[in-house]
Design an enzyme around this catalytic site. Structure first.
Site, PDB file in Angstrom:
ATOM      1  N   TYR A  46      -7.816  16.244  -5.725  1.00 29.16           N
ATOM      2  CA  TYR A  46      -6.972  15.116  -6.650  1.00 29.16           C
ATOM      3  C   TYR A  46      -6.255  16.882  -7.844  1.00 29.16           C
ATOM      4  CZ  TYR A  46      -6.604  12.727 -10.570  1.00 29.16           C
ATOM      5  OH  TYR A  46      -6.698  11.469 -11.662  1.00 29.16           O
ATOM      6  N   ASP A  66       1.085  -1.167   0.241  1.00 29.13           N
ATOM      7  CA  ASP A  66      -0.022  -0.026   0.046  1.00 29.13           C
ATOM      8  C   ASP A  66       1.066   1.492   0.400  1.00 29.13           C
ATOM      9  OD1 ASP A  66      -1.591   1.918   0.529  1.00 29.13           O
ATOM     10  OD2 ASP A  66      -2.812   1.676   2.351  1.00 29.13           O
ATOM     11  N   LYS A  80      -2.304  16.148  -8.801  1.00 28.16           N
ATOM     12  CA  LYS A  80      -1.788  16.012 -10.554  1.00 28.16           C
ATOM     13  C   LYS A  80      -1.124  17.280 -10.661  1.00 28.16           C
ATOM     14  CE  LYS A  80      -2.678  12.182 -10.585  1.00 28.16           C
ATOM     15  NZ  LYS A  80      -1.863  10.539 -10.693  1.00 28.16           N
TER      16      LYS A  80
HETATM   17  N1  LIG Z   1      -8.416   7.136 -15.380  1.00 27.29           N
HETATM   18  C1  LIG Z   1      -8.449   8.184 -14.829  1.00 27.29           C
HETATM   19  O1  LIG Z   1      -9.913   8.860 -15.822  1.00 27.29           O
HETATM   20  C2  LIG Z   1      -6.841   9.439 -14.887  1.00 27.29           C
HETATM   21  C3  LIG Z   1      -6.518  10.518 -15.931  1.00 27.29           C
HETATM   22  C4  LIG Z   1      -5.705  11.195 -15.311  1.00 27.29           C
HETATM   23  C5  LIG Z   1      -4.847  10.969 -15.165  1.00 27.29           C
HETATM   24  N2  LIG Z   1      -5.379   9.422 -13.944  1.00 27.29           N
HETATM   25  C6  LIG Z   1      -4.129   8.357 -13.505  1.00 27.29           C
HETATM   26  O2  LIG Z   1      -3.805   7.597 -13.642  1.00 27.29           O
HETATM   27  C7  LIG Z   1      -2.899   6.847 -13.257  1.00 27.29           C
HETATM   28  C8  LIG Z   1      -3.729   5.721 -12.984  1.00 27.29           C
HETATM   29  O3  LIG Z   1      -5.173   5.635 -12.867  1.00 27.29           O
HETATM   30  P1  LIG Z   1      -6.277   4.526 -13.620  1.00 27.29           P
HETATM   31  O4  LIG Z   1      -7.173   5.325 -14.635  1.00 27.29           O
HETATM   32  O5  LIG Z   1      -5.219   3.224 -14.043  1.00 27.29           O
HETATM   33  O6  LIG Z   1      -6.972   3.812 -12.712  1.00 27.29           O
HETATM   34  P2  LIG Z   1      -7.213   2.500 -11.515  1.00 27.29           P
HETATM   35  O7  LIG Z   1      -7.403   1.700 -12.998  1.00 27.29           O
HETATM   36  O8  LIG Z   1      -8.260   2.866 -10.660  1.00 27.29           O
HETATM   37  O9  LIG Z   1      -5.804   1.900 -11.751  1.00 27.29           O
HETATM   38  C9  LIG Z   1      -4.863   2.656 -10.210  1.00 27.29           C
HETATM   39  C10 LIG Z   1      -4.216   1.974 -10.383  1.00 27.29           C
HETATM   40  O10 LIG Z   1      -3.404   3.126  -8.782  1.00 27.29           O
HETATM   41  C11 LIG Z   1      -3.443   1.101  -7.554  1.00 27.29           C
HETATM   42  N3  LIG Z   1      -3.180   1.797  -6.420  1.00 27.29           N
HETATM   43  C12 LIG Z   1      -3.981   3.107  -6.069  1.00 27.29           C
HETATM   44  N4  LIG Z   1      -3.887   3.098  -4.575  1.00 27.29           N
HETATM   45  C13 LIG Z   1      -2.741   2.372  -4.727  1.00 27.29           C
HETATM   46  C14 LIG Z   1      -2.052   2.319  -3.039  1.00 27.29           C
HETATM   47  N5  LIG Z   1      -2.420   2.579  -2.136  1.00 27.29           N
HETATM   48  N6  LIG Z   1      -1.436   1.507  -3.371  1.00 27.29           N
HETATM   49  C15 LIG Z   1      -0.563   0.750  -4.026  1.00 27.29           C
HETATM   50  N7  LIG Z   1      -1.008   0.762  -5.457  1.00 27.29           N
HETATM   51  C16 LIG Z   1      -2.461   1.243  -5.721  1.00 27.29           C
HETATM   52  C17 LIG Z   1      -3.973   0.252  -7.969  1.00 27.29           C
HETATM   53  O11 LIG Z   1      -4.286  -0.896  -7.148  1.00 27.29           O
HETATM   54  P3  LIG Z   1      -4.487  -1.639  -6.030  1.00 27.29           P
HETATM   55  O12 LIG Z   1      -6.009  -1.121  -5.709  1.00 27.29           O
HETATM   56  O13 LIG Z   1      -4.324  -2.737  -6.186  1.00 27.29           O
HETATM   57  O14 LIG Z   1      -3.615  -0.795  -4.725  1.00 27.29           O
HETATM   58  C18 LIG Z   1      -4.785   0.173  -9.620  1.00 27.29           C
HETATM   59  O15 LIG Z   1      -3.233  -0.695  -9.802  1.00 27.29           O
HETATM   60  C19 LIG Z   1      -3.535   7.808 -11.679  1.00 27.29           C
HETATM   61  O16 LIG Z   1      -2.585   8.506 -11.422  1.00 27.29           O
HETATM   62  C20 LIG Z   1      -4.415   8.444 -11.986  1.00 27.29           C
HETATM   63  O17 LIG Z   1      -4.709   9.754 -11.306  1.00 27.29           O
HETATM   64  C21 LIG Z   1      -6.373   8.162 -14.781  1.00 27.29           C
END
Ligand SMILES: NC(=O)c1ccc[n+]([C@@H]2O[C@H](COP(=O)([O-])OP(=O)(O)OC[C@H]3O[C@@H](n4cnc5c(N)ncnc54)[C@H](OP(=O)(O)O)[C@@H]3O)[C@@H](O)[C@H]2O)c1
Length: 261
Positions: free
Chosen positions: A145, A55, A149
């Site tokens: 959030y 985590d 970022k």
């Molecule tokens: N989706 C969007 O619209 C979007 C847009 C812009 C930027 N982003 C950024 O892109 C990145 C990835 O997001 P995503 O869209 O792929 O979301 P996602 O599908 O929810 O994946 C998030 C990943 O981060 C891991 N994670 C979350 N909290 C954690 C913790 N406390 N410790 C270790 N791992 C953790 C999760 O794994 P576990 O739950 O297994 O820990 C999962 O593998 C993030 O930084 C997000 O801010 C996303």
């Protein structure tokens, strides 16, 4: 090494790195998902994949990840793990907001410090840091959030200039909405979104070429529309956009605990 490899963008990056024949260290909390991914990629691409279930919101986690990879020849850190919250800042619990700073910012700085030093010493390496379309102005209903970022975006821009003379590439990836686990966890509703595979491909392609990549057509279109506008107006417009993505919270009568699926 890919953090956030159990789902979404991090998983897509891990898959594409495996397709390119790279060995992997996969980091996230959900060990079973990581193990299944590691087994699948090992079988399909004849690579080695190590699973580290931590985590990253825990201050000791980054140090444990570093210790577990000391003997490995790591050449790339994709620090993708992160999550969002939504709704009015004062309506959600503070501990969740502080945890988000720990995961989205603190752990990123901690891991970047260690791995960028290693990469600089070996005169090669790459860092992928996850920014967002929300990073470029304040965003009502995603105030903290967007701020996390903005931190990552600013950090990446400076690191790129510091590290490029040492042979280390840094890219900030700033997608708009992406179809992943993010939406449910942030309690947002996205009507249009890019696929994680597209975000992963364009992000990996930008490493060493650009400071900031805006993967997906939607993020390019939104950024092009917003860039000419004064920052205050951009904030207001993004507030309207975020209002639409969180309207269901009002419809559901949610007053407390917003942003946490
Ligand atoms: N989706 C969007 O619209 C979007 C847009 C812009 C930027 N982003 C950024 O892109 C990145 C990835 O997001 P995503 O869209 O792929 O979301 P996602 O599908 O929810 O994946 C998030 C990943 O981060 C891991 N994670 C979350 N909290 C954690 C913790 N406390 N410790 C270790 N791992 C953790 C999760 O794994 P576990 O739950 O297994 O820990 C999962 O593998 C993030 O930084 C997000 O801010 C996303």
């Amino acid at each position: 090494m890919v953090t956030g490899a159990s789902d979404g963008i991090g998983k897509a990056i891990a898959v594409q790195l495996a397709e390119a024949g790279l060995n992997l260290v996969l980091v996230a909390r959900r060990q079973e998902l990581l193990k299944a991914l590691a087994a699948d990629l090992t079988r399909k691409h004849r690579i080695e994949a190590r699973v580290l279930a931590f985590d990253l919101g825990q201050p000791v986690a980054a140090g444990a990840v570093v210790a577990a990879t000391e003997s490995l020849d790591v050449g790339l850190l994709a620090a993708v793990a992160g999550f969002g919250t939504s709704g009015r800042f004062i309506d959600g619990p503070l501990d969740r907001e502080l945890d988000m700073i720990d995961v989205n910012c603190r752990a990123v700085v901690d891991l970047s410090h260690h791995f960028a030093r290693r990469f600089a010493a070996q005169q090669r390496g790459g860092l992928i840091l996850m920014s967002s379309l929300l990073a470029f102005q304040g965003v009502p209903r995603a105030a903290n959030y967007a701020a996390t970022k903005a931190f990552v975006q600013t950090f990446a821009e400076a690191l790129r200039l510091e590290l490029s003379p040492c042979g280390v590439d840094v890219v900030a990836s700033a997608p708009g909405p992406v179809r992943s686990g993010f939406e449910a966890r942030a309690n947002m509703r996205m009507s249009a979104a890019a696929e994680p595979e597209v975000v992963a491909r364009q992000t990996l392609a930008a490493l060493g070429r650009q400071t900031t990549v805006r993967p997906g057509l939607l993020s390019k279109f939104l950024e092009a529309s917003l860039v000419p506008l004064p920052r205050g107006l951009r904030s207001r417009i993004m507030g309207v956009v975020m209002g639409g993505m969180t309207r269901h919270q009002n419809d559901n009568g949610e007053k407390q605990d917003r942003g946490f699926a």
